[in-house]
Design an enzyme around this catalytic site. Structure first.
Site, mmCIF file in Angstrom:
data_model
loop_
_atom_site.group_PDB
_atom_site.id
_atom_site.type_symbol
_atom_site.label_atom_id
_atom_site.label_comp_id
_atom_site.label_asym_id
_atom_site.label_seq_id
_atom_site.Cartn_x
_atom_site.Cartn_y
_atom_site.Cartn_z
ATOM 1 N N HIS A 125 -22.006 34.802 1.266
ATOM 2 C CA HIS A 125 -22.639 33.490 1.199
ATOM 3 C C HIS A 125 -24.082 33.676 0.750
ATOM 4 C CE1 HIS A 125 -19.704 30.550 2.369
ATOM 5 N NE2 HIS A 125 -19.358 31.234 3.461
ATOM 6 N N ASP A 155 -27.256 29.600 -3.804
ATOM 7 C CA ASP A 155 -26.257 28.633 -4.257
ATOM 8 C C ASP A 155 -26.767 27.723 -5.370
ATOM 9 O OD1 ASP A 155 -24.248 29.480 -2.611
ATOM 10 O OD2 ASP A 155 -24.490 27.915 -1.117
#
Length: 347
Positions: A125, A155
């Site tokens: 992540h 992200d």
């Protein structure tokens, strides 16, 4: 208005994080983005990243659905996929297949670690990707552990925005050369790239590896947040000498001798304590009345309820509502081809 990207057709295979963000940005500015969902997927009308798309459901385990997707991509300018390396190939939808179907296709692949390397197929992540690049080590106060800047750096900055840029650059190249290509967008690469200025500072000897000791990471009392009398916060960014002088004037500290040298390490903590006491003496609104709109480089720290209602944001229409859901407006602004009004996620 149609938007600057009118006429582009993008196929987005539904995912999380960077892929949907890139798809949203492209759709915001007029591209036709067709989002491919799994059958039975329930659209959440509050999902900001899902706005302004055409949505279809395909079971990619079904050969007929694979053929339907290939047919769709034959007329597309670009594809966005965010699976682990090898998944698209196993589905029969790898670059060698789709570029043969459509030689002008820009095949966008966004992953955490990239398409190769020992970690390529490992889960991860945002926090993991920015940790590996050195970026996470820079976020936090001195003497404290690294603090993730939620998932902005990996992200969205390193993944979604890099993918949107890569796709558009690839499309421009394809229109010039007639040849498409694969865009390998790794969030680790993007996170590293965002730290370019800091790498430059470090190479020049003006950035310390110890977090919280530099002028942009709360190491300087003139670039920090301060609590006000009502328990709220203000943000100060008075880096340049002329802005620092205004900070001292507006806080009544211009004659205080410990503030005479802006970057004197010997008085750093004393200055921070003095500024903390001064800001704690008034409410956030009182400081807004004193400093907002000046060259102090000042802003109130607003929460999600407050930000859309600030006068500056209202005057720029920086936030919009779609079916009662508050969200950021498309950006950046185009003078000739402004973004069309976004559409709430549809069925």
């Amino acid at each position: 208005m149609a938007g600057a990207l009118e006429g582009l057709k993008i196929v987005e295979l539904a995912g999380i994080g960077p892929g949907p963000f890139a798809g949203m940005m492209l759709a915001d500015h007029g591209a036709e983005v067709i989002r491919v969902e799994r059958p039975g997927f329930v659209v959440d009308s509050t999902d900001v990243l899902a706005r302004s798309r055409t949505r279809i459901a395909l079971d990619l385990k079904d050969p007929a659905a694979i053929e339907a997707l290939r047919e769709l991509v034959r007329s597309a300018d670009a594809l966005i996929e965010g699976f682990r390396p090898g998944v698209m190939e196993r589905l029969g939808l790898g670059p060698e297949v789709l570029l043969k179907d459509n030689p002008r296709l820009v095949y966008g692949r966004v992953t955490g670690w990239g398409q190769e390397g020992r970690l390529a197929k490992a889960a991860g992540h945002d926090i993991n990707y920015i940790a590996l690049t050195g970026a996470l080590n820079a976020f936090g106060r001195t003497g404290e552990k690294p603090t993730p800047p939620i998932n902005m750096v990996g992200d969205f900055g390193g993944g979604g925005m890099m993918m949107a840029f890569g796709l558009l650059a690839g499309i421009l190249s394809a229109r010039r050369t007639g040849q498409g290509q694969v865009i390998d967008c790794a969030m680790t690469d993007g996170a590293s790239l965002q730290m370019s200025m800091i790498w430059g500072f470090r190479n020049q000897g003006i950035w310390n590896d110890e977090r919280g000791t530099n002028y942009l990471d709360t190491g300087a009392p003139y670039y920090d947040t301060y609590e006000t009398a009502d328990g709220k916060y203000v943000a100060i960014g008075s880096i340049e000498p002329q802005f620092y002088a205004q900070l001292l004037e507006k806080t009544g500290l211009a004659e205080d001798p410990i503030f005479a040298e802006q970057n004197d390490p010997a008085t750093l903590e004393a200055r921070r304590e003095r500024l903390s006491a001064v800001f704690a003496s008034k409410t956030r609104q009182e400081w807004c009345e004193i400093m907002e709109g000046t060259d102090v480089c000042f802003a109130p720290v607003l929460d999600f309820n407050e930000a859309p209602n600030h006068a500056q944001n209202r005057e720029r229409c920086a936030f919009i509502e779609l079916d009662g859901v508050c969200q950021p407006a498309p950006a950046p602004r185009f003078s000739l081809t402004p973004a069309p009004a976004p559409r709430a996620p549809g069925r």
